[in-house]
Design an enzyme around this catalytic site. Structure first.
Site, PDB file in Angstrom:
ATOM      1  N   GLY A 170      -3.350 -40.214 -10.495  1.00  0.00           N
ATOM      2  CA  GLY A 170      -2.095 -39.791  -9.897  1.00  0.00           C
ATOM      3  C   GLY A 170      -0.845 -40.292 -10.578  1.00  0.00           C
ATOM      4  N   ASP A 235      -3.415 -33.228 -19.482  1.00  0.00           N
ATOM      5  CA  ASP A 235      -3.730 -34.547 -20.032  1.00  0.00           C
ATOM      6  C   ASP A 235      -5.246 -34.597 -20.110  1.00  0.00           C
ATOM      7  OD1 ASP A 235      -2.970 -37.109 -20.980  1.00  0.00           O
ATOM      8  OD2 ASP A 235      -3.578 -37.969 -19.075  1.00  0.00           O
ATOM      9  N   CYS A 288      -5.388 -39.606 -24.613  1.00  0.00           N
ATOM     10  CA  CYS A 288      -5.263 -41.031 -24.941  1.00  0.00           C
ATOM     11  C   CYS A 288      -6.244 -41.367 -26.057  1.00  0.00           C
ATOM     12  CB  CYS A 288      -5.480 -41.908 -23.726  1.00  0.00           C
ATOM     13  SG  CYS A 288      -7.095 -41.704 -22.936  1.00  0.00           S
TER      14      CYS A 288
END
Length: 524
Positions: A170, A235, A288
């Site tokens: 979140g 993402d 990432c």
């Protein structure tokens, strides 16, 4: 966003993918170079970096960067960082409050709400147990993780309908909601059922009201909701090469084969997300991880697949110093030594034209279990809520009901009802009883007025007791039998006075035994 290993549950067979459908659809910002506290500097941290990974990274490392510095950075613990939740407190007010706790905050260049934090060496308790964190004043978020949402809102982008494809836990959903100031709507999707609960807990803690949660594989949305969203954040699940500073074992199962497998999933996800994006809309693709297969090559695949419908928007001017991580294409490829952060990749892509739609899904969503409240009932409900000190923007939030439950839904999401099944929409406002309404905790903490006649302010010690789920005994009792317990002007929950005692009403799932006063903090 989660990173994937070769045996990840997200790697689904072609047969299963064909079946895939909704399951039932004195401190002020410092200008000096940030440093770690003594406690963090002395932590043991040795990242496992496979030789094959180092060899592959050496091939893509920009000439101006040092491989030795890369390895050294991977073996340093991360600097702790946080993002101020402006849905509850302004940045200026938070900085002033942090000064009273002897926190030193150093601005993160790409996020005006973000700070690296340094605290006293004798602080020994986790930051997640801080009263300010439990009250939703800030979110613990790695600095690089703030980049994708900043990129999504660059160039005065003001979306009304946003999708976060891989939303848990979140951090980015709440960052998006804060930048939207709870206006418009966000569809926050999470593939993992267990992580949906974490996602909801975090958006509730932060006072987010404009979000609908879904629980699907992200590859369904291009067909289910074609050309629907103004902006999309993907993402993407990835191999996690950039997170070794936080998790030294993140690379234990790394292999070139796993990277190739994950890249296949990422192409499918970006293709689906691009179909769900409106013409003229913006999508940010981020990971990432560091390798080109999961980053530049995924974006290039999209550019090749839709040469007349997508263009790259350079992130060169996103913040001062962005050129240090800028690629020739205009992406940000953040190696950990560049900003002393996690490794990250961010690309901003604009859809310039409509594309051929995917086949219509064959699944059945089922009957939508809510019905809109009548105009008269809505008016009565608004009066009752306002009397209790609860307010919401009536033009952008609408009242719906299911049996005795009363809900507030973002109006912008209503065209999506019946197209996919939602795990949760908006915010549960109340339950109806014969003698009135029982206001729900999440609505109270998100929608209560800043100054109400029923407010009962408490200090740190009592706030600790409240967040531990126990009744409290203030020196002076509230003037009313029902009150709103408030700490640092933040509502903690409704309560009833019983003699000299205030009965705790905190939902059991929110009880935190480790709640502490701010000045005892450690961010590990």
């Amino acid at each position: 966003m989660a990173f994937l290993l070769p045996d990840s549950a997200l790697r689904i067979s072609a047969k299963d993918r064909a079946k895939l459908a909704p399951s039932s659809l004195s401190v002020s910002p410092s200008t000096r170079s940030p440093t770690l506290s003594k406690h963090t500097q002395t932590s043991t941290h040795t990242a496992k970096l496979p030789p094959e990974f180092l060899s592959a990274t050496r091939e893509i490392m920009p000439a101006e960067l040092s491989m030795d510095e890369f390895i050294a950075a991977c073996n340093r613990p991360l600097r702790p960082s946080l993002r101020v939740n402006t849905l509850k407190i302004s940045v200026a007010d938070f900085v002033a409050l942090a000064a009273t706790w002897q926190w030193e905050l150093m601005p993160i260049p790409w996020c005006k709400e973000g700070f690296w934090i340094q605290r006293r060496d004798d602080d020994e308790t986790r930051l997640g147990n801080a009263l300010a964190h439990l009250a939703g004043l800030f979110y613990i978020q790695e600095a690089s993780s703030m980049l994708p949402v900043t990129a999504l809102f660059a160039n005065q982008t003001d979306p009304q309908l946003v999708m976060d494809v891989a939303a848990a836990p979140g951090s980015k959903t709440t960052q998006i909601a804060a930048l939207m100031n709870n206006r418009g709507g966000i569809v926050a999707n999470e593939y993992s059922a267990s992580r949906v609960k974490v996602l909801h807990a975090n958006i509730s803690r932060c006072g987010v009201t404009n979000t609908a949660l879904t629980h699907f594989d992200g590859r369904v949305f291009g067909a289910a909701l074609p050309e629907t969203f103004d902006s999309i954040l993907l993402d993407a699940p990835c191999s996690g090469e950039g997170v070794v500073r936080k998790d030294p074992d993140a690379m234990s199962n790394w292999s070139e084969e796993s990277v190739a497998d994950i890249a296949t999933t990422q192409r499918e996800l970006i293709n689906s997300a691009f179909h769900a994006l409106k013409p003229g809309g913006v999508m940010v693709y981020s990971t990432c991880t560091l390798n080109a297969q999961e980053n530049q090559q995924i974006c290039q695949w999209l550019l090749t697949e839709y040469p007349d419908a997508v263009e790259v928007e350079s992130l060169e001017g996103l913040f001062e110093g962005a050129q240090k991580a800028l690629t020739a294409e205009g992406y940000l490829h953040v190696f950990p030594q560049v900003y002393d952060s996690e490794g990250f990749f961010v690309a901003r892509l604009r859809k310039t034209a409509s594309i051929e739609r995917l086949p219509t899904p064959g699944y059945k969503v089922g009957r939508f279990p809510f019905s809109p409240m009548s105009r008269k009932d809505s008016a009565d409900m608004i009066i009752a809520a306002n009397t209790a000190g609860i307010f919401w923007p009536e033009k952008t939030m609408t009242l719906w009901q299911r049996d005795k439950e009363l809900w507030l839904f973002p109006a912008v999401l209503e065209p999506l009802f019946g197209k996919v099944r939602f795990s949760r929409i908006g915010i549960k406002l109340a339950e109806r009883f014969s003698k009135g309404f029982r206001w729900q905790h999440e609505a109270v903490v998100a929608l209560s007025s800043a100054a109400g006649s029923n407010h009962f302010p408490i200090g740190d010690e009592l706030a600790q007791e409240w967040l531990r789920g126990v009744d409290i005994y203030p020196p002076q009792a509230p003037l009313t039998d029902e009150c709103l317990v408030v700490w640092q002007q933040q509502p903690l929950g409704l309560a009833k006075k019983i003699g000299s005692r205030i009965k705790n009403s905190l939902p059991r799932e929110l009880v935190r035994d480790g709640a502490i006063r701010p000045h005892n903090l450690n961010t590990d």
